[in-house]
Design a protein around this motif. Sequence first.
Motif, PDB file in Angstrom:
ATOM      1  N   GLY A  79      23.119  64.410  73.079  1.00  0.00           N
ATOM      2  CA  GLY A  79      21.672  64.940  73.409  1.00  0.00           C
ATOM      3  C   GLY A  79      20.864  64.574  72.644  1.00  0.00           C
ATOM      4  O   GLY A  79      20.653  63.365  72.337  1.00  0.00           O
ATOM      5  N   GLU A  80      19.738  65.520  72.290  1.00  0.00           N
ATOM      6  CA  GLU A  80      18.874  65.207  71.230  1.00  0.00           C
ATOM      7  C   GLU A  80      19.143  65.759  70.114  1.00  0.00           C
ATOM      8  O   GLU A  80      19.706  66.677  69.865  1.00  0.00           O
ATOM      9  CB  GLU A  80      17.525  65.807  71.913  1.00  0.00           C
ATOM     10  CG  GLU A  80      17.160  65.141  73.247  1.00  0.00           C
ATOM     11  CD  GLU A  80      15.939  66.041  73.999  1.00  0.00           C
ATOM     12  OE1 GLU A  80      15.202  66.712  73.181  1.00  0.00           O
ATOM     13  OE2 GLU A  80      15.559  65.806  75.107  1.00  0.00           O
ATOM     14  N   PRO A  81      18.473  65.023  68.844  1.00  0.00           N
ATOM     15  CA  PRO A  81      18.618  65.930  67.476  1.00  0.00           C
ATOM     16  C   PRO A  81      18.196  67.314  67.802  1.00  0.00           C
ATOM     17  O   PRO A  81      17.116  67.338  68.226  1.00  0.00           O
ATOM     18  CB  PRO A  81      17.650  64.935  66.495  1.00  0.00           C
ATOM     19  CG  PRO A  81      17.618  63.540  67.496  1.00  0.00           C
ATOM     20  CD  PRO A  81      17.809  64.049  69.102  1.00  0.00           C
ATOM     21  N   ASP A  82      18.755  68.015  66.971  1.00  0.00           N
ATOM     22  CA  ASP A  82      18.406  69.487  66.940  1.00  0.00           C
ATOM     23  C   ASP A  82      18.477  70.145  68.174  1.00  0.00           C
ATOM     24  O   ASP A  82      17.987  71.478  68.311  1.00  0.00           O
ATOM     25  CB  ASP A  82      16.863  69.815  66.285  1.00  0.00           C
ATOM     26  CG  ASP A  82      16.754  68.862  64.968  1.00  0.00           C
ATOM     27  OD1 ASP A  82      17.736  68.965  64.285  1.00  0.00           O
ATOM     28  OD2 ASP A  82      15.924  68.507  64.606  1.00  0.00           O
ATOM     29  N   GLY A  83      19.104  69.701  69.051  1.00  0.00           N
ATOM     30  CA  GLY A  83      19.208  70.076  70.633  1.00  0.00           C
ATOM     31  C   GLY A  83      20.624  70.854  70.644  1.00  0.00           C
ATOM     32  O   GLY A  83      20.712  71.753  71.598  1.00  0.00           O
ATOM     33  N   GLY A  84      21.368  71.020  69.510  1.00  0.00           N
ATOM     34  CA  GLY A  84      22.606  71.665  69.592  1.00  0.00           C
ATOM     35  C   GLY A  84      23.895  71.168  69.988  1.00  0.00           C
ATOM     36  O   GLY A  84      23.609  69.985  70.757  1.00  0.00           O
ATOM     37  N   THR A  85      24.939  71.751  69.992  1.00  0.00           N
ATOM     38  CA  THR A  85      26.009  70.986  70.377  1.00  0.00           C
ATOM     39  C   THR A  85      27.182  72.261  71.283  1.00  0.00           C
ATOM     40  O   THR A  85      27.073  73.199  70.786  1.00  0.00           O
ATOM     41  CB  THR A  85      26.935  70.516  69.069  1.00  0.00           C
ATOM     42  OG1 THR A  85      26.246  69.405  68.539  1.00  0.00           O
ATOM     43  CG2 THR A  85      28.163  69.900  69.662  1.00  0.00           C
ATOM     44  N   LEU A  86      27.781  71.484  72.152  1.00  0.00           N
ATOM     45  CA  LEU A  86      28.741  72.550  73.008  1.00  0.00           C
ATOM     46  C   LEU A  86      29.913  71.724  72.801  1.00  0.00           C
ATOM     47  O   LEU A  86      30.218  70.477  73.280  1.00  0.00           O
ATOM     48  CB  LEU A  86      28.199  72.505  74.420  1.00  0.00           C
ATOM     49  CG  LEU A  86      29.486  73.440  75.470  1.00  0.00           C
ATOM     50  CD1 LEU A  86      29.554  74.754  75.138  1.00  0.00           C
ATOM     51  CD2 LEU A  86      29.007  73.253  76.870  1.00  0.00           C
TER      52      LEU A  86
END
Length: 103
Positions: A79-86
């Motif tokens: 995803g994007e930096p700082d966008g979080g992770t699932l």
Amino acid sequence: IDGETFEHGVGDVTYDLGALDFTDRTVDMRIQVGAGSLLVEVPDEVTVVLGAEIGAGELDAFGSTRDGVGITEDRTFDGEPDGGTLELDVSMGLGEVTLDRVG
């Protein structure tokens, strides 16, 4: 949803995670379906770490499709930096698993 396991016997299941805020955090989610179809919609900016096992059927992970018997997939979709992770673990006996992006 963090740290939870969601179990379903038979049917069509949809998880729309588009309204959740993943910013700067990691969410761990497990979904188990006996038979049917599963759709998981994830925000565009979220990195998805997928671990999937499907006895027989199809996996469509953000446009990358595999089908057959004994499907396993361990893959990260950026995803994007700082966008979080699932961190998503999916187990399906028979059926179709689809991961899609929502804006």
